[in-house]
Design an enzyme around this catalytic site. Structure first.
Site, PDB file in Angstrom:
ATOM      1  N   ALA A   1       5.105  -0.071   5.278  1.00  0.00           N
ATOM      2  CA  ALA A   1       4.290  -0.660   4.207  1.00  0.00           C
ATOM      3  C   ALA A   1       3.220  -1.552   4.803  1.00  0.00           C
ATOM      4  O   ALA A   1       3.070  -1.617   6.025  1.00  0.00           O
ATOM      5  CB  ALA A   1       5.180  -1.460   3.267  1.00  0.00           C
ATOM      6  N   ASN A   2       2.450  -2.221   3.979  1.00  0.00           N
ATOM      7  CA  ASN A   2       1.472  -3.212   4.461  1.00  0.00           C
ATOM      8  C   ASN A   2       1.439  -4.383   3.491  1.00  0.00           C
ATOM      9  O   ASN A   2       2.150  -4.393   2.495  1.00  0.00           O
ATOM     10  CB  ASN A   2       0.097  -2.551   4.638  1.00  0.00           C
ATOM     11  N   ARG A   3       0.603  -5.364   3.814  1.00  0.00           N
ATOM     12  CA  ARG A   3       0.639  -6.631   3.073  1.00  0.00           C
ATOM     13  C   ARG A   3      -0.172  -6.656   1.782  1.00  0.00           C
ATOM     14  O   ARG A   3      -0.347  -7.717   1.183  1.00  0.00           O
ATOM     15  CB  ARG A   3       0.131  -7.757   3.972  1.00  0.00           C
ATOM     16  N   SER A   4      -0.714  -5.536   1.370  1.00  0.00           N
ATOM     17  CA  SER A   4      -1.543  -5.542   0.155  1.00  0.00           C
ATOM     18  C   SER A   4      -0.726  -5.979  -1.060  1.00  0.00           C
ATOM     19  O   SER A   4       0.389  -5.518  -1.275  1.00  0.00           O
ATOM     20  CB  SER A   4      -2.104  -4.137  -0.075  1.00  0.00           C
TER      21      SER A   4
ATOM     22  N   ALA B   1      -4.522   0.010  -0.372  1.00  0.00           N
ATOM     23  CA  ALA B   1      -4.354  -0.013   1.084  1.00  0.00           C
ATOM     24  C   ALA B   1      -3.369   1.108   1.407  1.00  0.00           C
ATOM     25  O   ALA B   1      -2.169   0.891   1.554  1.00  0.00           O
ATOM     26  CB  ALA B   1      -3.817  -1.361   1.527  1.00  0.00           C
TER      27      ALA B   1
END
Ligand code: CTP
Length: 403
Positions: free
Chosen positions: A211-214, A277
């Site tokens: 995942a990512n921090r969006s 993102a």
């Protein structure tokens, strides 16, 4: 709606864009408006009252202290005897005089005396538009209820400088005038928009994912802002913890592939804003069962494969929306990377932002963006994500209207 029977008092002030006022008069009259022109002294250096009078087929008002004109209509009646006061072009100087309530010529006196709606189309050098004094005047005029159309980005007529300052095109001004009468009909009514937002989750096994921090804040705010302007919005959202905005249709997805599928089911559309993102990679074959540690063995390597590029797919789609907007999350060479994304992904506009950890953009509430398009680069100040969204929605409406 057209402008049948509408009486427009057109004030032309002195800038090179005054030559476009001639076309503007024609366009307004084509739609049934009656145009009564007023010219400042400086405007007459750029176009002649003779030309303006011929196109509007009526008297051109130029003097505050003209005995004939005053006996004929008088400046107070001139200021009131109309349905709209339109200033095009509006120079920095005239805007400054308006903001300060000066009444030192016919145009400024009318603007002070009028009780009619006022719409202005600023035109000036980009440095003058950016100047602190102009910024203050714009704020004052907006607070006073003056409506604006433009200025637009692009090359200046008189120099090879580019930036924000070009007067809106006559047809854009006509549209804005129509909107003033339309009881504020929403500029994106009847338009379909698709917005992607949030991160994607790419499974490794049933319990783990990439995942990512969006946070989805920016994308969700844009969906809400487009809906506020009347668009029929579908928000395709990855997993987020923020609430769904009011007035939009939301489709929840998890992976990039699901996001692409969801977006494609909503085509055709007029607008696509790809804010998500999206994870660039997914695990080539995610495990069906939880991957277990094997005592004494090295961890299993993760083999990654590339995800579909949703923005690029939409930008080159047979059902490509009229306006395709992408984001560029960068940590370096923001402008150059943004420009190359514009090309590569077939977008009309890229909203480029610096997502270096020290900016706090990812997951935060503020954003500082640059709008990159064929017209050039426009750097916006540090703003709340809601404000970026509102400005972007307004810009989208403007660009769509001019397409
Ligand atoms: N995007 C997308 N699908 C992808 C990757 C990105 O739709 N698989 C979209 C994003 O929503 C955004 C834009 O493409 O509008 C740019 O995203 P970004 O991550 O900055 O660009 P990348 O394509 O990942 O390019 P790079 O890795 O070179 O920075």
């Amino acid at each position: 709606m057209d402008l049948s029977g509408k009486r427009i008092l057109l004030i032309i002030s002195g800038g090179i864009a005054a030559y476009k006022s001639l076309d503007l008069i024609r366009r307004l009259r084509e739609r049934g408006a009656e145009v009564r022109p007023v010219m400042t002294k400086a405007a007459q250096e750029f176009v002649t009252p003779l030309a303006v009078g011929a196109l509007s087929s009526g008297h051109v008002y130029t003097e505050l202290f003209s005995r004939e004109d005053e006996q004929d209509v008088g400046h107070i009646r001139l200021a009131r005897d109309c349905d709209l006061v339109l200033v095009a072009p509006a120079t920095a100087n005239l805007m400054a005089r308006m903001a300060h309530g000066l009444a030192d010529d016919l145009a400024s006196t009318i603007l002070l005396a009028t009780d009619r709606p006022v719409l202005i189309a600023p035109a000036m050098n980009p440095k003058m538009w950016e100047a602190a004094a102009t910024r203050r005047n714009v704020e004052t005029l907006k607070a006073d209820g003056i409506s604006f159309i433009g200025p637009m980005a692009g090359e200046m007529a008189e120099s090879n400088e580019a930036g924000l300052g070009r007067m809106a095109e006559p047809l854009q001004i006509v549209d804005a005038a129509i909107r003033m009468f339309d009881g504020g009909a929403k500029p994106l009514s009847g338009r379909k928009a698709i917005v992607t937002s949030g991160p994607t989750h790419e499974p490794i096994d049933p319990v783990r994912y990439i995942a990512n921090r969006s946070s989805g804040r920016q994308g969700h705010a844009i969906a809400a802002a487009l809906a506020k302007l009347g668009a029929d919005v579908t928000l395709v959202s990855g997993p987020v913890t923020i609430p769904a905005p009011a007035g939009v249709t939301i489709l929840h997805v998890e992976t990039a592939s699901e996001m692409l599928d969801a977006v494609e089911t909503r085509l055709p559309a007029d607008i696509a804003v790809m804010v998500a993102a999206v994870a660039d990679w997914r695990v080539a074959t995610s495990a069906d069962q939880k991957i277990k540690k094997q005592p004494g063995e090295a961890p299993a390597p993760l083999l990654l494969t590339e995800n579909p590029d949703i923005l690029k797919t939409v930008g080159h789609h047979a059902k490509r929306p009229k306006l395709v907007v992408g984001f560029a999350a960068e940590t370096q060479n923001i402008e150059a990377n943004g420009r190359s994304k514009l090309e590569r992904k077939g977008a009309d506009m890229i909203v480029a932002n610096d997502v270096s950890p020290q900016t706090g953009v990812m997951g935060g509430t503020r954003n500082r963006v640059k709008i990159i398009s064929a017209d050039g680069v426009d750097a916006w100040p540090d703003l709340g994500k809601d404000e970026v969204a509102e400005r972007l929605a307004a810009l989208i409406a403007e660009r769509l209207a001019s397409k």
